[in-house]
Design a protein around this motif. Structure first.
Motif, short mmCIF file in Angstrom:
data_model
loop_
_atom_site.label_atom_id
_atom_site.label_comp_id
_atom_site.label_asym_id
_atom_site.label_seq_id
_atom_site.Cartn_x
_atom_site.Cartn_y
_atom_site.Cartn_z
N ALA A 217 -12.00 9.45 28.65
CA ALA A 217 -11.03 10.53 28.42
C ALA A 217 -11.73 11.78 27.91
CB ALA A 217 -9.97 10.08 27.42
N ALA A 218 -12.72 11.59 27.05
CA ALA A 218 -13.45 12.74 26.49
C ALA A 218 -14.12 13.56 27.58
CB ALA A 218 -14.49 12.26 25.48
N VAL A 219 -14.65 12.87 28.60
CA VAL A 219 -15.29 13.57 29.72
C VAL A 219 -14.23 14.13 30.67
CG1 VAL A 219 -16.72 13.25 31.77
CG2 VAL A 219 -17.42 12.25 29.59
N GLY A 220 -13.23 13.31 30.98
CA GLY A 220 -12.20 13.73 31.93
C GLY A 220 -11.43 14.96 31.48
N PHE A 230 -19.44 12.92 18.22
CA PHE A 230 -18.86 11.73 18.87
C PHE A 230 -19.40 10.47 18.20
CE2 PHE A 230 -18.64 8.39 22.11
CZ PHE A 230 -17.35 8.55 22.61
N THR A 231 -18.49 9.56 17.88
CA THR A 231 -18.87 8.31 17.21
C THR A 231 -18.27 7.12 17.96
OG1 THR A 231 -18.80 9.46 15.09
CG2 THR A 231 -18.91 7.06 15.03
N LYS A 280 -21.87 5.94 31.29
CA LYS A 280 -23.29 6.32 31.33
C LYS A 280 -23.43 7.82 31.58
CE LYS A 280 -27.65 5.36 33.72
NZ LYS A 280 -28.31 4.58 34.79
N GLU A 281 -22.67 8.31 32.54
CA GLU A 281 -22.72 9.73 32.88
C GLU A 281 -22.22 10.57 31.70
OE1 GLU A 281 -20.84 12.86 36.16
OE2 GLU A 281 -20.21 10.77 36.13
N GLY A 282 -21.24 10.04 30.97
CA GLY A 282 -20.66 10.76 29.85
C GLY A 282 -21.68 11.10 28.78
N ALA A 287 -25.19 15.10 26.13
CA ALA A 287 -26.51 15.64 25.80
C ALA A 287 -26.69 17.05 26.35
CB ALA A 287 -27.60 14.72 26.36
N GLU A 288 -26.18 17.27 27.55
CA GLU A 288 -26.30 18.60 28.18
C GLU A 288 -25.46 19.65 27.47
OE1 GLU A 288 -25.09 17.82 32.14
OE2 GLU A 288 -26.92 16.70 32.68
#
Length: 330
Positions: A217-220, A230-231, A280-282, A287-288
């Motif tokens: 959800a954080a990425v979406g 983020f934890t 994994k992508e998230g 990082a980016e």
């Protein structure tokens, strides 16, 4: 002439038989609120394909994604009324239905050790009486629970969170689930019930400091743009559930019910795999975008939340249910 008439009669019989077989194809309307781009949707075309294959074409599932048949509440109502045959939602969405409140046990913090445990136990005999009660009281049945979301975490815009004490005073967006609300109140946070689509702007404007949800959800929803801490607490492992109108379910033979169960497992596995890729992508996206990932003291979180469930025992769900579930993981 007799031979010709006989041949014509046979041909007509074959045509009529073929027509009858064609009429026997059962079409299932499955409504979904999830966009086709979401990892959750990944389960549905696979489910539909498996049902058709296992039934040898006797049953076809037509999937309506992107809230074509309504949002979550409309879909639940539709399945209850029979205007929608099936839907695919979080197990906790059953809580709005009569008889569905006990399923909120699945949101007890640290109830499950892994997402595999969550899925296995949600499909076990321990949960079956809860599904039966739901079906009897509401006319909606959960017939399979497959498809793991990202483990739930905490993300905020103010500071790194390593222990429960670090949440003190933070306004955290949560879903309308009492167990989650009480958990965050216990840790000193200020939980705020808010729609997913409203969360980004709420964080950006300071109305809330962050959210409780998974990295998917954080990425979406791109919350990483406004919340840089983020934890991954992994305090809840949430699994999606297949809902069906109870009257329709009772009309199926046991053979056909098993087809739906098997197809649900295959579809759910596709969702889980897609979700793991997004997880994994998230972290790469984090990082980016300068998101700081803090490794939590999970034992501290477990200790802080160990008794949260007790106020719901014997009232929201049956006494001793949490102990039974935990015993299945020892």
């Amino acid at each position: 002439m007799k031979l010709l008439l006989s041949a014509l009669g046979a041909a007509m019989l074959v045509a009529q038989t073929g027509g009858a077989l064609a009429q026997e194809v059962k079409e299932i309307r499955l409504g979904s609120p999830w966009p086709t781009s979401s990892t959750i949707h990944e389960a549905l075309p696979v489910f539909a394909e498996e049902v058709e294959k296992l039934s040898e074409g006797r049953i076809k599932v037509r999937v309506y994604p992107d809230s074509q048949l309504g949002d979550i509440q409309a879909l639940i109502n539709g399945v209850q009324l029979g205007t929608v045959d099936m839907t695919y939602l979080a197990i906790g969405n059953a809580g709005v239905l009569r008889g569905g409140a006990p399923l909120n046990v699945a949101y007890t913090p640290y109830l499950f050790n892994t997402k595999e445990d969550a899925e296995r136990i949600a499909n076990s005999e321990v949960f079956q009486p809860l599904y039966d009660d739901l079906a009897e009281q509401s006319g909606v049945r959960i017939f399979a629970v497959h498809g793991a979301r990202s483990p739930r975490a905490v993300q905020n815009s103010q500071r790194p969170v390593k222990t429960p004490a670090d949440l003190e005073g933070l306004k955290i967006r949560i879903p309308p689930i009492d167990g989650i609300r009480v958990a965050f109140e216990t840790m000193g946070a200020r939980p705020v019930v808010l729609g997913l689509g409203d969360t980004y702007n709420a964080i950006e404007r300071g109305q809330v400091d962050g959210h409780e949800n998974g990295i998917d959800a954080a990425v979406g929803y791109k919350w990483f743009e406004v919340a840089k801490y983020f934890t991954p607490t992994d305090h809840i492992f949430e699994t999606a559930a297949f809902y069906v109108n109870e009257g329709l379910w009772q009309s199926f033979s046991e053979e056909d019910r098993e087809i739906f169960r098997k197809a649900a497992a295959t579809g759910g596995a596709a969702m889980t795999k897609a979700g793991e890729a997004v997880d994994k992508e998230g972290y790469e996206i984090f990082a980016e975008n300068g998101v700081e990932v803090t490794e939590p003291d999970k034992e501290a979180f477990r200790e802080a939340l160990k008794d949260v469930y007790t106020q719901f025992e014997g009232t929201v769900w049956p006494e001793g249910l949490v102990a039974k579930i935990r015993a299945m993981q020892e």
